[in-house]
Design a protein around this motif. Structure first.
Motif, PDB file in Angstrom:
ATOM      1  N   MET A   1       2.298   2.962   1.459  1.00 35.21           N
ATOM      2  CA  MET A   1       2.827   1.692   1.932  1.00 35.21           C
ATOM      3  C   MET A   1       3.022   0.702   0.769  1.00 35.21           C
ATOM      4  O   MET A   1       4.025   0.015   0.715  1.00 35.21           O
ATOM      5  CB  MET A   1       1.869   1.123   2.992  1.00 35.21           C
ATOM      6  N   ARG A   2       2.047   0.678  -0.123  1.00 32.91           N
ATOM      7  CA  ARG A   2       2.121  -0.238  -1.252  1.00 32.91           C
ATOM      8  C   ARG A   2       3.305   0.117  -2.155  1.00 32.91           C
ATOM      9  O   ARG A   2       4.003  -0.757  -2.658  1.00 32.91           O
ATOM     10  CB  ARG A   2       0.816  -0.193  -2.024  1.00 32.91           C
ATOM     11  N   THR A   3       3.553   1.394  -2.347  1.00 34.30           N
ATOM     12  CA  THR A   3       4.673   1.844  -3.164  1.00 34.30           C
ATOM     13  C   THR A   3       5.995   1.442  -2.531  1.00 34.30           C
ATOM     14  O   THR A   3       6.920   1.011  -3.223  1.00 34.30           O
ATOM     15  CB  THR A   3       4.613   3.375  -3.356  1.00 34.30           C
ATOM     16  N   LEU A   4       6.074   1.549  -1.223  1.00 35.72           N
ATOM     17  CA  LEU A   4       7.288   1.173  -0.510  1.00 35.72           C
ATOM     18  C   LEU A   4       7.554  -0.326  -0.666  1.00 35.72           C
ATOM     19  O   LEU A   4       8.686  -0.740  -0.942  1.00 35.72           O
ATOM     20  CB  LEU A   4       7.187   1.543   0.973  1.00 35.72           C
ATOM     21  N   LEU A   5       6.530  -1.137  -0.518  1.00 36.59           N
ATOM     22  CA  LEU A   5       6.702  -2.589  -0.685  1.00 36.59           C
ATOM     23  C   LEU A   5       7.103  -2.938  -2.115  1.00 36.59           C
ATOM     24  O   LEU A   5       7.944  -3.801  -2.337  1.00 36.59           O
ATOM     25  CB  LEU A   5       5.412  -3.320  -0.298  1.00 36.59           C
ATOM     26  N   THR A   6       6.521  -2.255  -3.074  1.00 40.41           N
ATOM     27  CA  THR A   6       6.871  -2.493  -4.472  1.00 40.41           C
ATOM     28  C   THR A   6       8.335  -2.127  -4.720  1.00 40.41           C
ATOM     29  O   THR A   6       9.062  -2.859  -5.401  1.00 40.41           O
ATOM     30  CB  THR A   6       5.949  -1.674  -5.398  1.00 40.41           C
TER      31      THR A   6
END
Length: 112
Positions: A1-6
């Protein structure tokens, strides 16, 4: 999820950096024509033949709180001091285009 937001954030920043600044829907090319027909007698090359402290150069626009589209539109529309009002001579679209042109030219130092 964090990678997607980044990734989404990075794409958003890229898109923002690739777009040109919006000048209240004003058309810079049309603004140049209106400016040349109505404003150059006093503001040739971004100057001011009436009041040398109130030019259309970036530093003067900032110093006189005229460095936004809204401020320029208000000035052109209503006039102030020695500057006449253009609300009866120009359309809202023409005035917005003049504001876009002035801000564009000020950013470029009134160079061609």
């Amino acid at each position: 999820m964090r990678t997607l937001l980044t990734a989404i954030f990075a794409v958003a920043l890229l898109l923002i950096s690739l777009t040109q600044p919006a000048f209240a829907d004003g058309d810079i090319i049309a603004g140049a024509k209106v400016f040349n027909a109505n404003c150059t007698s006093c503001h040739l090359g971004g100057g001011n033949v009436i009041n040398a402290a109130k030019t259309l150069k970036k530093a003067a626009l900032v110093a006189n709180a005229k460095d936004t589209t809204e401020a320029i539109v208000a000035q052109v529309t209503n006039g102030k001091g020695a500057m006449p009002a253009f609300k009866s001579r120009l359309t809202e679209e023409q005035i917005a285009s003049v504001a876009a042109y002035v801000l564009d030219k000020a950013e470029k130092g009134w160079q061609k």
